[in-house]
Design a protein around this motif. Structure first.
Motif: not given
Length: 398
Positions: A234-253
């Motif tokens: 599986l090609l499995a890209p992940t995407g994380s919104d850097l506008v809606r989220n901020d410092v300290g957010t767990t993008l992938a635990g």
């Protein structure tokens, strides 16, 4: 909107997660030395694998195979300089995924149906929205680490704020239990070409690493690759919104992967941390022209812990924010249509569904029999379903 499992199902999944996290049969080998005794490693200690030397059988290619074996055993990772991995393919792919994640998340936030999301297939094809995946609870493994080596993600784990897309790579047997339909989004005419162009490069790298590992371990060159044929790659890209989220957010635990090998291309923004075998935490900076390859739990199972699955997490850090602010300025200055998302470049290289992933007798010279008994007999598909149940994405009955 996508259909979500009911509360009873979530409760059952949580119980399964807690049970599997405590079950030491399948992932129990302790890493040594202990956090107190260890001398710390760093990324600079990990030698770069010169793949060209192996591919062209130049003088020293056998040494490169030994380096693969030693790096997987000692560090759990490979820094893989592969001449086939064209950076332009990676850039084109990331451009497209930034646009896709931005567009799709907007549809989701507006309450519209996500046609690309397929929980009925355990999200193993198409898009997975944020707050669906959740890592196993590995608190007991890391609670005594020094502060600088502890994960930044929370315990017990929270739901990841990343989006993911699953794109099948390669052919699978018709009877395979994980042979789900390919999902192609609307509005992206180059989708297949761009996904396959980069995905093939990462899959090639994973297959070559498997060949080199086999040779380095004293096996036939195709010992692993023949078992990878028809696997659920599986090609499995992940995407994380850097506008809606901020410092300290767990993008992938904090987690390890199910795969045999996980191949990472270079992301444009920082945030990925990995743990080396001695539990040293490292911020990943992939050298130009290289890929990062990390061992998964299937590799650990087959080698009875001689190679351990590599842990990692993705966090929104101050470094991520600084890089995002710089990127935002570039977008404004260039009047670009780029989106402010952190996109990964990841491929899961998997064993075929019916492969017995029990510790391999051919590798008994690398592990003790007592150690091997900690890894029970199971197939690659059984391992997949075990892990999916534990990470909250197994929503179908077997």
């Amino acid at each position: 909107m996508i259909t979500q499992p009911n509360q009873e199902t979530f409760d059952l999944l949580t119980k399964a997660e807690n049970f599997l996290s405590l079950d030491n049969q399948n992932h129990s080998v302790e890493r040594v030395p202990s956090p107190i005794e260890k001398s710390k490693s760093s990324m600079s200690d990990v030698p770069i694998i010169d793949v060209k030397v192996f591919l062209e059988r130049l003088p020293g290619w056998e040494d490169e195979c030994q380096k693969v074996k030693e790096c997987l055993h000692k560090y759990g990772i490979l820094i893989f300089r592969d001449p086939r991995a064209n950076q332009k393919d990676n850039e084109d792919y990331i451009d497209m995924m930034e646009e896709y994640f931005a567009r799709t998340s907007q549809i989701y936030y507006e309450g519209q149906e996500l046609r690309d999301a397929k929980p009925e297939f355990n999200y193993l094809t198409g898009v997975t929205p944020e707050q669906i995946e959740k890592a196993r609870n590995h608190y007991e493994k890391v609670k005594d680490l020094p502060e600088e080596d502890k994960p930044l993600s929370q315990f017990p784990p929270t739901y990841d704020m990343k989006w993911r897309y699953m794109w099948k790579m390669g052919e699978r047997p018709e009877e395979a239990l994980d042979n789900f339909p390919q999902i192609i989004p609307d509005g992206f005419p180059d989708w297949e070409d761009k996904m396959n162009a980069w995905g093939c490069k990462l899959l090639q790298a994973g297959q070559t690493a498997a060949e080199m590992a086999a040779l380095g371990m004293g096996l036939e060159y195709d010992t692993f690759t023949k078992r990878l044929e028809g696997g659920a790659h599986l090609l499995a890209p992940t995407g994380s919104d850097l506008v809606r989220n901020d410092v300290g957010t767990t993008l992938a635990g904090f987690h390890y992967d199910i795969s045999f090998l996980t191949c990472h291309g270079k992301s444009r923004l920082p945030g990925l941390y990995i743990w080396l075998k001695d539990w040293t935490k490292v911020a990943v900076k992939i050298p130009d022209g290289c890929l990062l390859i990390q061992a998964g739990s299937t590799f650990e199972h087959m080698t009875a812990g001689y190679v351990l699955a590599g842990y990692h997490e993705v966090m929104y850090t101050e470094d991520t924010k600084r890089a995002a602010e710089k990127l935002k300025q570039e977008i404004l200055e260039n009047e670009s249509n780029r989106q402010l998302w952190r996109v990964s470049s990841t491929l899961f290289c998997q064993m075929r569904y019916d492969v017995d992933i029990s510790p391999m007798p051919q590798l008994s010279h690398l592990y003790e029999q007592e150690q091997a008994r900690k890894y029970k007999k199971m197939t690659a598909y059984e391992k997949l379903m075990e892990e999916l149940r534990a990470t909250n994405v197994a929503f179908i009955k077997e």
